[in-house]
Design an enzyme around this catalytic site. Sequence first.
Site, PDB file in Angstrom:
ATOM      1  N   HIS A 169     -16.227  28.347   2.318  1.00  0.00           N
ATOM      2  CA  HIS A 169     -15.066  27.611   1.817  1.00  0.00           C
ATOM      3  C   HIS A 169     -13.833  28.171   2.524  1.00  0.00           C
ATOM      4  CE1 HIS A 169     -17.055  25.926  -1.887  1.00  0.00           C
ATOM      5  NE2 HIS A 169     -17.861  26.944  -1.660  1.00  0.00           N
TER       6      HIS A 169
ATOM      7  N   HIS B 288     -22.507  27.653   3.642  1.00  0.00           N
ATOM      8  CA  HIS B 288     -21.159  27.117   3.872  1.00  0.00           C
ATOM      9  C   HIS B 288     -20.113  28.159   3.530  1.00  0.00           C
ATOM     10  CE1 HIS B 288     -22.482  26.015  -0.189  1.00  0.00           C
ATOM     11  NE2 HIS B 288     -21.231  26.221  -0.572  1.00  0.00           N
TER      12      HIS B 288
HETATM   13  P1  5GP Z   1     -20.785  26.105  -3.641  1.00  0.00           P
HETATM   14  O1  5GP Z   1     -20.608  26.110  -5.118  1.00  0.00           O
HETATM   15  O2  5GP Z   1     -22.228  25.818  -3.265  1.00  0.00           O
HETATM   16  O3  5GP Z   1     -20.253  27.336  -2.974  1.00  0.00           O
HETATM   17  O4  5GP Z   1     -19.892  24.918  -3.083  1.00  0.00           O
HETATM   18  C1  5GP Z   1     -20.394  23.654  -2.780  1.00  0.00           C
HETATM   19  C2  5GP Z   1     -19.201  22.772  -2.511  1.00  0.00           C
HETATM   20  O5  5GP Z   1     -19.668  21.551  -1.942  1.00  0.00           O
HETATM   21  C3  5GP Z   1     -18.415  22.384  -3.785  1.00  0.00           C
HETATM   22  O6  5GP Z   1     -17.069  22.843  -3.651  1.00  0.00           O
HETATM   23  C4  5GP Z   1     -18.514  20.870  -3.845  1.00  0.00           C
HETATM   24  O7  5GP Z   1     -17.305  20.243  -4.257  1.00  0.00           O
HETATM   25  C5  5GP Z   1     -18.862  20.503  -2.404  1.00  0.00           C
HETATM   26  N1  5GP Z   1     -19.652  19.279  -2.302  1.00  0.00           N
HETATM   27  C6  5GP Z   1     -20.759  18.958  -3.019  1.00  0.00           C
HETATM   28  N2  5GP Z   1     -21.240  17.766  -2.633  1.00  0.00           N
HETATM   29  C7  5GP Z   1     -20.419  17.315  -1.660  1.00  0.00           C
HETATM   30  C8  5GP Z   1     -20.395  16.119  -0.863  1.00  0.00           C
HETATM   31  O8  5GP Z   1     -21.241  15.224  -0.970  1.00  0.00           O
HETATM   32  N3  5GP Z   1     -19.401  16.025   0.046  1.00  0.00           N
HETATM   33  C9  5GP Z   1     -18.435  16.984   0.212  1.00  0.00           C
HETATM   34  N4  5GP Z   1     -17.497  16.767   1.120  1.00  0.00           N
HETATM   35  N5  5GP Z   1     -18.436  18.121  -0.503  1.00  0.00           N
HETATM   36  C10 5GP Z   1     -19.407  18.283  -1.441  1.00  0.00           C
END
Ligand code: 5GP
Length: 128
Positions: A98, A96
Site C-alpha cells: 500500500h 501488494h
Molecule cells: P490488504 O488488506 O490485503 O492489505 O489490502 C487489500 C486491498 O485491496 C484493500 O485496501 C482493498 O480495498 C483493495 N482491493 C480489494 N479488491 C480490489 C479490487 O477489485 N480493485 C482494487 N483496485 N482494489 C481492491
Amino acid sequence: MDCIFCNIIKGDIPSHTIYEDDIAKVFLDINPSTNGDLLVIPKKHIVTLLDMDEETLSHLFKVIKKLMPILQEKLHCEGFTLVQNNGYGQEIKHFHIHLTPRYENDLLSHQFNKDLLKPLDEVFDSIQ
Ligand code: 5GP
Ligand code: ZN
C-alpha cells in the site's frame, strides 16, 4: 487461478492503473484511505514477503521511489505511508504494497489493543 489481482493484471477486472511495466503494476485502491491511495503489485502471483525474490522486491521499491515525487507534485500530498500485510490482516493473497499519500488532518491511523501488550523485556526475551 481465482485471484482478484491476477485478474486485474490480465485486464479481466478493470482498474485505475497509473503505472505498469513487465514486472509491476500500480493502481488505485478501490477503497482508499486517502486521495491517491495506491497498490503496488508484482505481475507474478506471489503471496507474502517470504515467497518474494529480491529482484522483484527491489524493482517494486524502485517504482515506488520513482512515483513518489510525481505523486507529491500532482496530489500535493505531504508524505507517504507504506504498508504491506502478510498472512493475518492480508485480505488479498497476492503480494501488494500500500502506497498511501499523506495529508495534514487525514486522520489515518492503525488501531491496536493495548490490553494485549506485554512488558518490553518479556517480549525481547521471547525473541532471543
Ligand atoms: P490488504 O488488506 O490485503 O492489505 O489490502 C487489500 C486491498 O485491496 C484493500 O485496501 C482493498 O480495498 C483493495 N482491493 C480489494 N479488491 C480490489 C479490487 O477489485 N480493485 C482494487 N483496485 N482494489 C481492491
Ligand atoms: Zn494473484
